[in-house]
Enzyme design. Sequence first.
Site, PDB file in Angstrom:
ATOM      1  N   ASP A  90       0.889  -1.232   0.029  1.00 36.79           N
ATOM      2  CA  ASP A  90       0.115  -0.023  -0.073  1.00 36.79           C
ATOM      3  C   ASP A  90       0.990   1.366   0.080  1.00 36.79           C
ATOM      4  O   ASP A  90       2.148   1.275   0.533  1.00 36.79           O
ATOM      5  CB  ASP A  90      -0.847  -0.095   1.138  1.00 36.79           C
ATOM      6  CG  ASP A  90      -1.703   1.115   1.545  1.00 36.79           C
ATOM      7  OD1 ASP A  90      -2.279   1.480   0.616  1.00 36.79           O
ATOM      8  OD2 ASP A  90      -1.724   1.671   2.596  1.00 36.79           O
ATOM      9  N   ASP A  92      -0.506   4.905   0.898  1.00 35.36           N
ATOM     10  CA  ASP A  92      -0.622   5.924   1.899  1.00 35.36           C
ATOM     11  C   ASP A  92      -0.751   5.507   3.257  1.00 35.36           C
ATOM     12  O   ASP A  92      -1.143   4.384   3.669  1.00 35.36           O
ATOM     13  CB  ASP A  92      -1.953   6.684   1.863  1.00 35.36           C
ATOM     14  CG  ASP A  92      -2.065   7.521   0.660  1.00 35.36           C
ATOM     15  OD1 ASP A  92      -1.158   8.154   0.377  1.00 35.36           O
ATOM     16  OD2 ASP A  92      -3.020   7.447  -0.029  1.00 35.36           O
TER      17      ASP A  92
END
Length: 297
Positions: A90, A92
């Site tokens: 991922d 963020d």
Amino acid sequence: MDHVLTLIAGTQAEPLSDSLIADLRRQLHGLGADVGQPDWLAVGRAVDIAFGHLAAEQADGAARKILAGAPVDVVAQMAEGRKKKLLVADMDATMVQGETLDELAEFAGIKDRIAAITARAMNGELGFEAALKERIGLLSELKESALEKCWAKVELMPGAQALVRTMKAGGAAAVLVSGGFTFFTSRVRELCGFDEDRANRFIFQKGKLAGVEEPILGREAKLATLLAKAGEMRIPLSATLAVGDGANDLDMIKAAGLGVAYHAKPVVAAEARVRIDHGDLTALLFAQGWRLDEFVS
């Protein structure tokens, strides 16, 4: 011995001591385990303890009892196949600090309002796709020039480059997959050395934000990316590592051979087999058995 227990001191933790390691080895032995000698991956910071005839969950529990809440991460797993061949990460609050969409909202003067929706979505309280559309709607009319200003403030998570570059040097592939936007993921890909990035795309009209392209990349697409990339590489899921912090990462985290909840939201930390609460992203290298002097910075 078929299992290994790894202790990784957090960035603010005291160095791991020989006496603590000795206490833990005695505890494991008392539970009926065969226990190996400590193998320091980084002196005072990360150590492997091989063990057998004991479930990983029992070793994990014994370590956490000895640590008594100290800021040290614990990973118990099968020793075979620790070094993974595929990293799916991922972006963020995982590869970069904070949420890029929240930071972008600062330029519209509504960061707190957007951040509240983001937090609910990452906690699994809102559907990701609906929450993304809501936030983009609130940011309509934002000037395209704000993107570069926002990017100038983005900071990589400590250990991000070392994680990707070390795994790549070891022959692994690395994919960045995000519910965020390609404007940011493409730049993070280049900075860290990911092979590819997958994310959503902004729609701008006359220099102002007008929407997000369909279909939206969310929870299902992240899992699909992991499965498809592993299939393309012809490797089992046991040879994969997935890392993230939010509810939309949970499916890929649970499917990966080493699925890591990184400084994650409570709903994610509660369901992930492995969580890193204290260390930086280099903890994922120690978890795979990499030694500090093997890191590629």
